[in-house]
Design a protein around this motif. Structure first.
Motif, PDB file in Angstrom:
ATOM      1  N   UNK A 369       0.809  -1.200   0.000  1.00 47.34           N
ATOM      2  CA  UNK A 369       0.000   0.000   0.000  1.00 47.34           C
ATOM      3  C   UNK A 369       0.843   1.249   0.000  1.00 47.34           C
ATOM      4  N   UNK A 370       0.200   2.386  -0.210  1.00 44.14           N
ATOM      5  CA  UNK A 370       0.926   3.651  -0.224  1.00 44.14           C
ATOM      6  C   UNK A 370       0.101   4.738   0.484  1.00 44.14           C
ATOM      7  N   UNK A 371       0.841   5.696   1.050  1.00 44.63           N
ATOM      8  CA  UNK A 371       0.281   6.883   1.703  1.00 44.63           C
ATOM      9  C   UNK A 371      -0.566   6.566   2.940  1.00 44.63           C
ATOM     10  N   UNK A 372      -0.477   5.345   3.457  1.00 38.96           N
ATOM     11  CA  UNK A 372      -1.170   4.966   4.692  1.00 38.96           C
ATOM     12  C   UNK A 372      -0.595   3.641   5.169  1.00 38.96           C
ATOM     13  N   UNK A 373      -0.873   3.289   6.417  1.00 39.28           N
ATOM     14  CA  UNK A 373      -0.558   1.951   6.916  1.00 39.28           C
ATOM     15  C   UNK A 373      -1.858   1.180   7.017  1.00 39.28           C
ATOM     16  N   UNK A 374      -1.812  -0.111   6.691  1.00 38.23           N
ATOM     17  CA  UNK A 374      -3.021  -0.919   6.566  1.00 38.23           C
ATOM     18  C   UNK A 374      -2.939  -2.144   7.482  1.00 38.23           C
ATOM     19  N   UNK A 375      -4.026  -2.379   8.225  1.00 35.90           N
ATOM     20  CA  UNK A 375      -4.068  -3.535   9.120  1.00 35.90           C
ATOM     21  C   UNK A 375      -5.521  -3.848   9.476  1.00 35.90           C
ATOM     22  N   UNK A 376      -5.909  -5.144   9.438  1.00 37.56           N
ATOM     23  CA  UNK A 376      -5.183  -6.272   8.847  1.00 37.56           C
ATOM     24  C   UNK A 376      -5.238  -6.195   7.332  1.00 37.56           C
ATOM     25  N   UNK A 377      -4.898  -7.264   6.640  1.00 38.70           N
ATOM     26  CA  UNK A 377      -4.812  -7.218   5.184  1.00 38.70           C
ATOM     27  C   UNK A 377      -6.069  -7.705   4.489  1.00 38.70           C
ATOM     28  N   UNK A 378      -7.064  -8.158   5.222  1.00 39.77           N
ATOM     29  CA  UNK A 378      -8.311  -8.614   4.616  1.00 39.77           C
ATOM     30  C   UNK A 378      -9.454  -8.375   5.594  1.00 39.77           C
ATOM     31  N   UNK A 379     -10.679  -8.561   5.107  1.00 35.67           N
ATOM     32  CA  UNK A 379     -11.835  -8.340   5.971  1.00 35.67           C
ATOM     33  C   UNK A 379     -12.022  -6.870   6.275  1.00 35.67           C
ATOM     34  N   UNK A 380     -12.199  -6.552   7.560  1.00 38.08           N
ATOM     35  CA  UNK A 380     -12.359  -5.169   7.991  1.00 38.08           C
ATOM     36  C   UNK A 380     -10.977  -4.559   8.189  1.00 38.08           C
ATOM     37  N   UNK A 381     -10.611  -3.610   7.341  1.00 37.78           N
ATOM     38  CA  UNK A 381      -9.259  -3.051   7.291  1.00 37.78           C
ATOM     39  C   UNK A 381      -9.285  -1.626   7.842  1.00 37.78           C
ATOM     40  N   UNK A 382      -8.231  -1.250   8.542  1.00 30.69           N
ATOM     41  CA  UNK A 382      -8.056   0.131   8.985  1.00 30.69           C
ATOM     42  C   UNK A 382      -6.811   0.708   8.341  1.00 30.69           C
ATOM     43  N   UNK A 383      -6.973   1.825   7.624  1.00 26.76           N
ATOM     44  CA  UNK A 383      -5.860   2.575   7.040  1.00 26.76           C
ATOM     45  C   UNK A 383      -5.612   3.792   7.919  1.00 26.76           C
ATOM     46  N   UNK A 384      -4.364   3.974   8.353  1.00 26.07           N
ATOM     47  CA  UNK A 384      -4.019   5.097   9.209  1.00 26.07           C
ATOM     48  C   UNK A 384      -3.090   6.049   8.483  1.00 26.07           C
ATOM     49  N   UNK A 385      -3.225   7.343   8.779  1.00 25.43           N
ATOM     50  CA  UNK A 385      -2.372   8.334   8.130  1.00 25.43           C
ATOM     51  C   UNK A 385      -0.906   8.076   8.427  1.00 25.43           C
ATOM     52  N   UNK A 386      -0.054   8.541   7.539  1.00 24.71           N
ATOM     53  CA  UNK A 386       1.382   8.585   7.784  1.00 24.71           C
ATOM     54  C   UNK A 386       1.749  10.043   8.045  1.00 24.71           C
ATOM     55  N   UNK A 387       3.020  10.306   8.305  1.00 23.61           N
ATOM     56  CA  UNK A 387       3.411  11.626   8.793  1.00 23.61           C
ATOM     57  C   UNK A 387       3.057  12.752   7.827  1.00 23.61           C
ATOM     58  N   UNK A 388       3.217  12.527   6.521  1.00 28.05           N
ATOM     59  CA  UNK A 388       3.085  13.645   5.583  1.00 28.05           C
ATOM     60  C   UNK A 388       1.642  13.988   5.225  1.00 28.05           C
ATOM     61  N   UNK A 389       0.661  13.149   5.594  1.00 26.98           N
ATOM     62  CA  UNK A 389      -0.723  13.447   5.207  1.00 26.98           C
ATOM     63  C   UNK A 389      -1.690  13.354   6.393  1.00 26.98           C
ATOM     64  N   UNK A 390      -1.176  13.628   7.602  1.00 23.23           N
ATOM     65  CA  UNK A 390      -2.013  13.486   8.800  1.00 23.23           C
ATOM     66  C   UNK A 390      -3.107  14.545   8.871  1.00 23.23           C
ATOM     67  N   UNK A 391      -2.904  15.699   8.247  1.00 24.67           N
ATOM     68  CA  UNK A 391      -3.864  16.798   8.327  1.00 24.67           C
ATOM     69  C   UNK A 391      -4.673  16.890   7.042  1.00 24.67           C
ATOM     70  N   UNK A 392      -5.990  16.934   7.191  1.00 23.85           N
ATOM     71  CA  UNK A 392      -6.870  17.163   6.038  1.00 23.85           C
ATOM     72  C   UNK A 392      -7.709  18.402   6.358  1.00 23.85           C
ATOM     73  N   UNK A 393      -7.420  19.506   5.702  1.00 24.80           N
ATOM     74  CA  UNK A 393      -8.152  20.743   5.946  1.00 24.80           C
ATOM     75  C   UNK A 393      -9.586  20.608   5.449  1.00 24.80           C
ATOM     76  N   UNK A 394     -10.473  21.457   5.962  1.00 27.06           N
ATOM     77  CA  UNK A 394     -11.856  21.465   5.496  1.00 27.06           C
ATOM     78  C   UNK A 394     -11.893  21.712   3.986  1.00 27.06           C
ATOM     79  N   UNK A 395     -12.586  20.841   3.271  1.00 25.88           N
ATOM     80  CA  UNK A 395     -12.688  20.950   1.826  1.00 25.88           C
ATOM     81  C   UNK A 395     -11.531  20.338   1.057  1.00 25.88           C
TER      82      UNK A 395
END
Length: 426
Positions: A369-395
């Motif tokens: 994967x890219x631009x996030x960390x992914x766990x687990x690899x199947x079923x219900x997956x959670x992608x978490x931000x990495x350092x460079x994209x942790x902030x998402x401004x409104x819009x």
């Protein structure tokens, strides 16, 4: 061989949320995790880490967040959402690291005689020392101290509520067991444990009496209890959720019939047990199809809301932490595919740190994967931000993606949530 297989399963379970397909990076919170030494009496020989958000009230609440067997405080900091929620709501988080070797990794002591008595010693005394240190050093509010944890940490959560009801005001136990479930150290490991062997069955009064024996002199209020368990959990059997319900409802003098039931998220069946004033003293979540893999995305927010640390109060679900739109584009071939995902913050406030949860179709398994960390690899997956994209401004929007193997179903992810809140999808 069965015992060895169960030990391996236990180790795998404790690392399940760390099984990322790209290197794990600490979420880009403003504050940092700090190790504390010399925090006070430490008969368990434990390590202490603390997360202190930059923005907090003069007397912040304190949350003790505890890892599973084989894990660590810093690991649970990385793998759970409590630090991000601390930034949002201004509470401290203590991350203890267990040092007791249970034969398949370091676990919290919920089995020894010393640990089962108020002031008896071992890990509970060490954890209370950490709480006292946080109150002394950071002005932590002694009237707002809470416990939570996963697996061994979930067991320790219920344990601390029983042994130190004068310290903790509430707890959220993920995949735990009732207090005094383990007879001794020999009863702890999977494969030889009567507690987790799938046949444990006591009456509500027997369970309640065990809690009352832990601190016979206690006459004050009891901590409120939130319980979480996956219906497909075989390492810590799902049947133990009912035993925990029986224990804590008896402690509160409540009946075994819930006062309300609902489904706050798809697959989360919640039972609530309120007293005559309407206060929910015990609530239990059955997570359909989940194995030994909790908490998953969004669950920590419900725990923090149960504690009363959000603007919604102790008996409400979390207020919307994210308003979002997610678009996914799939490019498939033979037995592989790539999925590109765009996350748009359609709300009016900036998101500082995010987790995107989604369900993959059957047969899909993430390989990179890219631009996030992914766990687990199947079923219900959670992608978490990495350092460079942790902030998402409104819009604003960020793009992430992954490559996966498939067995025929190349559909897009479904049931998408951002920071625990549902997103519109396209």
């Amino acid at each position: 061989m069965r015992f060895r297989r169960l030990l391996l399963l236990a180790a795998a379970a404790s690392l399940a949320t760390a099984g990322l397909v790209v290197p794990s990076l600490r979420p880009a919170y403003a504050a940092t995790l700090v190790e504390v030494t010399g925090f006070g009496a430490n008969p368990g020989g434990m390590r202490m880490h603390v997360y202190v958000p930059d923005n907090r009230p003069a007397a912040p609440a304190v949350v003790v967040a505890m890892h599973g067997c084989g894990g660590s405080g810093p690991g649970f900091y990385q793998q759970s959402e409590f630090a991000r929620l601390a930034d949002q709501y201004g509470f401290l988080v203590i991350y203890p690291s267990a040092q007791q070797d249970a034969g398949f990794g370091k676990c919290f002591d919920t089995w020894s005689d010393a640990a089962k008595r108020h002031g008896g010693g071992s890990d509970p005394v060490s954890i209370v020392s950490m709480v006292t240190y946080a109150q002394r050093q950071y002005g932590g509010d002694p009237n707002r101290v809470y416990a939570t944890g996963s697996s061994s940490g979930g067991m320790m959560t219920q344990h601390m509520l029983a042994v130190y009801p004068d310290v903790f005001k509430a707890g959220a136990s993920f995949m735990g067991v009732p207090f005094d479930c383990f007879a001794n150290a020999a009863d702890y490991p999977p494969g030889s444990s009567r507690c987790t062997g799938g046949t444990m069955n006591r009456t509500p009064q027997q369970w309640g009496d065990a809690v009352r024996r832990a601190y016979p002199g206690h006459t004050g209020p009891r901590p409120r209890v939130q319980l979480w368990h996956g219906t497909n959990d075989t390492l810590v059997p799902y049947s133990l959720l009912q035993e925990s319900i029986e224990q804590w409802t008896d402690v509160f003098g409540l009946g075994q019939t819930p006062t309300s039931t609902d489904t706050p998220q798809p697959g989360w069946n919640r039972r609530r047990y309120a007293d005559t004033s309407g206060t929910v003293q015990v609530e239990a979540y059955s997570v359909q199809g989940a194995g030994h893999s909790l908490p998953s995305s969004g669950m920590a927010a419900y725990a923090v809301a149960f504690f009363g640390l959000t603007t919604g109060g102790p008996s409400t679900s979390p207020s919307s932490a994210a308003t979002c739109r997610v678009t996914s584009t799939v490019s498939a071939w033979n037995t592989g595919l790539t999925t590109s995902v765009t996350i748009t913050n359609t709300g009016t406030t900036t998101l500082n740190g995010w987790t995107l949860a989604f369900t993959l179709p059957g047969g899909q398994a993430i390989t990179s994967g890219w631009n996030a960390t992914y766990s687990p690899t199947s079923g219900r997956v959670t992608a978490r931000n990495v350092a460079h994209n942790a902030t998402i401004a409104a819009g604003a929007a960020v793009g992430i993606g992954f490559q996966a193997a498939h067995t025929g179903d190349t559909a897009r992810p479904t049931s998408v949530t951002l920071n625990g809140m549902p997103c519109s999808t396209a």
